[in-house]
Enzyme design. Structure first.
Site, PDB file in Angstrom:
ATOM      1  N   TYR A   1       1.165  -1.081  -0.003  1.00  0.00           N
ATOM      2  CA  TYR A   1      -0.022  -0.144   0.037  1.00  0.00           C
ATOM      3  C   TYR A   1       0.860   1.138   0.134  1.00  0.00           C
ATOM      4  CZ  TYR A   1      -3.644   3.593   0.959  1.00  0.00           C
ATOM      5  OH  TYR A   1      -4.265   4.515   0.808  1.00  0.00           O
TER       6      TYR A   1
ATOM      7  N   GLN B   1     -10.439   0.562   1.923  1.00  0.00           N
ATOM      8  CA  GLN B   1     -10.908  -0.417   0.712  1.00  0.00           C
ATOM      9  C   GLN B   1      -9.969  -1.144  -0.083  1.00  0.00           C
ATOM     10  OE1 GLN B   1     -11.532   2.919   1.003  1.00  0.00           O
ATOM     11  NE2 GLN B   1     -11.537   3.802  -0.837  1.00  0.00           N
TER      12      GLN B   1
ATOM     13  N   ASN C   1      -3.032   6.256   6.681  1.00  0.00           N
ATOM     14  CA  ASN C   1      -3.295   7.187   7.673  1.00  0.00           C
ATOM     15  C   ASN C   1      -3.936   6.263   8.585  1.00  0.00           C
ATOM     16  OD1 ASN C   1      -5.889   6.251   6.526  1.00  0.00           O
ATOM     17  ND2 ASN C   1      -6.133   8.181   5.269  1.00  0.00           N
TER      18      ASN C   1
ATOM     19  N   SER D   1       4.578   9.678  11.873  1.00  0.00           N
ATOM     20  CA  SER D   1       6.219   9.754  11.983  1.00  0.00           C
ATOM     21  C   SER D   1       6.618  10.197  13.252  1.00  0.00           C
ATOM     22  CB  SER D   1       6.655  10.626  10.837  1.00  0.00           C
ATOM     23  OG  SER D   1       8.093  10.678  10.766  1.00  0.00           O
TER      24      SER D   1
ATOM     25  N   GLN E   1      10.647  16.090   9.933  1.00  0.00           N
ATOM     26  CA  GLN E   1       9.665  15.105  10.294  1.00  0.00           C
ATOM     27  C   GLN E   1       8.184  15.715  10.707  1.00  0.00           C
ATOM     28  OE1 GLN E   1      10.321  11.631  10.360  1.00  0.00           O
ATOM     29  NE2 GLN E   1      11.762  12.684   9.211  1.00  0.00           N
TER      30      GLN E   1
ATOM     31  N   HIS F   1       5.444  15.485   7.708  1.00  0.00           N
ATOM     32  CA  HIS F   1       4.770  14.379   7.522  1.00  0.00           C
ATOM     33  C   HIS F   1       3.463  14.381   7.809  1.00  0.00           C
ATOM     34  CE1 HIS F   1       7.658  11.640   5.770  1.00  0.00           C
ATOM     35  NE2 HIS F   1       8.631  11.820   6.712  1.00  0.00           N
TER      36      HIS F   1
ATOM     37  N   GLU G   1      10.644   6.087  16.539  1.00  0.00           N
ATOM     38  CA  GLU G   1      10.830   5.460  15.379  1.00  0.00           C
ATOM     39  C   GLU G   1      12.106   5.779  14.568  1.00  0.00           C
ATOM     40  OE1 GLU G   1       8.806   5.991  10.671  1.00  0.00           O
ATOM     41  OE2 GLU G   1       8.379   7.231  12.395  1.00  0.00           O
ATOM     42  N   HIS G   2      12.498   7.117  14.650  1.00  0.00           N
ATOM     43  CA  HIS G   2      13.858   7.669  14.385  1.00  0.00           C
ATOM     44  C   HIS G   2      14.436   8.348  15.602  1.00  0.00           C
ATOM     45  CE1 HIS G   2      11.212   8.183  10.766  1.00  0.00           C
ATOM     46  NE2 HIS G   2      12.182   7.738  10.236  1.00  0.00           N
TER      47      HIS G   2
ATOM     48  N   ASP H   1      15.553   7.938   4.847  1.00  0.00           N
ATOM     49  CA  ASP H   1      14.180   7.883   3.994  1.00  0.00           C
ATOM     50  C   ASP H   1      14.388   7.653   2.687  1.00  0.00           C
ATOM     51  OD1 ASP H   1      12.775   8.264   6.364  1.00  0.00           O
ATOM     52  OD2 ASP H   1      12.481  10.577   6.276  1.00  0.00           O
TER      53      ASP H   1
ATOM     54  N   HIS I   1      -0.065 -38.696  21.995  1.00  0.00           N
ATOM     55  CA  HIS I   1       1.369 -38.505  21.741  1.00  0.00           C
ATOM     56  C   HIS I   1       2.317 -39.111  22.255  1.00  0.00           C
ATOM     57  CE1 HIS I   1      -0.383 -34.457  20.827  1.00  0.00           C
ATOM     58  NE2 HIS I   1       0.563 -33.902  20.970  1.00  0.00           N
TER      59      HIS I   1
END
Length: 430
Positions: A125, A187, A210, A235, A257, A260, A326-327, A360, A419
């Protein structure tokens, strides 16, 4: 940006906590879309394309002519940049391809090993709204190709003319990803999870989005036998800075950043004086004046961002590890030394000349990274994200006999007598 002086660790919780919540409204809307697409396929996709993208889509798959046309509209410098980024990312990921385990003789007559197998069908995506994230195609496509995934599809929302941004199509073609579909939002996730008349289903879905896209990924991973890459939110960046850090560079990293998303998570942790901090603020104001295209997003993001003053770099590191950003930029005199103390982060950037923007796009590492504190338990994307590992074992008669004395009591204690019997019946014959 909000400026705070924190003296004690028990004051850190408001910094660690993210304000990003996926509310019940998102869930209900997305769940309705997913069920509709599952039941009605392309008919539902066309309805939601009209509703959310304001466009009538007759044929979802991008045609050959669209790919050809995209190449004609882009500059040679852009194409050269794609090639350079591709080569760097591929080089790094090639060096990190997991290797199959050699056959291990656990004991006499017992041999075990594992084998990495590519996930056969994967879906990407790629957002196309605020920014066409062409770099994400490289970040997803390169490790998928190195893993040798057989079937790769890509979904991205069209503009109001029913077209896909030419840069996205060019990079897709460059990556030999030819099955690109004009569909976005929840969708698109539903289509890749369940399949429609036009769009095939996949086994794993990758890519950012999003709140609606993220919610859709989480729902389909729970309801269907499709997996997703990593939990994703807005972000994030944490910068740890001492007097070695150039205020101009620090300001530029904060702004990069913040553009974003208005909900981006941004924190500057520092041991510096008010004079240095005031210089950073002046740089923010000066550089912001040139970023008019993203003005509203940046303003909203910076409004909730923080400059946190701590008494030592040790405390900065400790707070960062609890945030698990994240960063993470460590812009300090001994950045490599301090980096050894990092245990929770998506990707780490060291020194004055290692901006997040490099990662990035073109340094080689992957920019699909865990957010919202998931770096405490999750890694960023790599080749092994597109592989599954299967274990094998080959046991001889003698090997099974040696195991029977162990398996019998353990299975008996669990009450799983069949078993035990499956072993005993073989040992008795032997």
């Amino acid at each position: 940006m909000i400026q705070q002086v924190l003296k004690y660790p028990d004051e850190w919780n408001p910094i660690i906590k993210r304000n990003y919540d996926q509310n019940i409204f998102h869930y209900n809307v997305v769940n309705t879309i997913i069920n509709d697409v599952k039941l009605h396929g392309d008919e539902a996709l066309k309805k939601y394309s009209k509703k959310y993208d304001q466009v009538d889509i007759d044929k979802f798959q991008v045609g050959k002519q669209d790919f050809i046309q995209s190449s004609l509209t882009l500059s040679n410098s852009f194409k050269a940049s794609v090639e350079k980024a591709y080569n760097n990312i591929k080089f790094f990921h090639e060096k990190n391809i997991p290797k199959n385990c050699r056959k291990i003789n656990v004991s006499s007559g017992i041999t075990c090993w594992n084998k990495y197998i590519p996930i056969e069908k994967v879906g990407f995506y790629i957002p196309g709204g605020n920014a066409p994230l062409l770099s994400t195609i490289l970040m997803l496509g390169i490790p998928a190709k190195l893993a040798k995934c057989k079937d790769i599809i890509l979904c991205t929302p069209p503009n109001k003319k029913g077209q896909i941004h030419p840069a996205l199509l060019y990079v897709s073609k460059y990556m030999n990803i030819h099955r690109v579909y004009k569909i976005g939002g929840a969708q698109a996730i539903a289509a890749m999870a369940y399949g429609t008349e036009s769009i095939p289903n996949v086994y794993k879905i990758f890519g950012p989005g999003n709140a609606y896209v993220t919610t859709a990924k989480q729902i389909v991973s729970q309801k269907n036998n499709v997996s997703i890459d990593i939990p994703a939110g807005p972000s994030e960046i944490v910068i740890i800075a001492d007097e070695f850090a150039n205020p101009k560079y620090v300001a530029s990293d904060l702004l990069s950043q913040s553009e974003h998303d208005g909900k981006s998570y941004i924190n500057l942790l520092t041991v510096n004086t008010n004079f240095w901090i005031d210089t950073v603020k002046k740089e923010l104001k000066n550089q912001f004046s040139y970023l008019y295209k993203k003005k509203d997003i940046i303003e909203k993001s910076l409004k909730n961002s923080k400059i946190v003053i701590l008494s030592s770099l040790e405390k900065c590191i400790s707070l960062s590890n609890q945030i698990a950003p994240e960063h993470l930029i460590i812009n300090c005199k001994d950045a490599c030394y301090w980096s050894e103390k990092i245990i929770n982060a998506g990707s780490v950037f060291l020194g004055n000349y290692s901006p997040v923007s490099a990662g990035d796009y073109a340094s080689g590492t992957n920019h699909v990274l865990p957010t919202f504190g998931y770096a405490k338990s999750c890694s960023g994307l790599s080749v092994d994200s597109f592989l599954k590992r299967i274990t094998f074992q080959k046991i001889s008669k003698k090997g099974l006999k040696s195991l029977s004395d162990c398996i019998g009591p353990l299975s008996y204690e669990e009450g799983l007598l069949a078993h035990k019997k499956s072993v005993d019946i073989r040992v008795q014959d032997y």
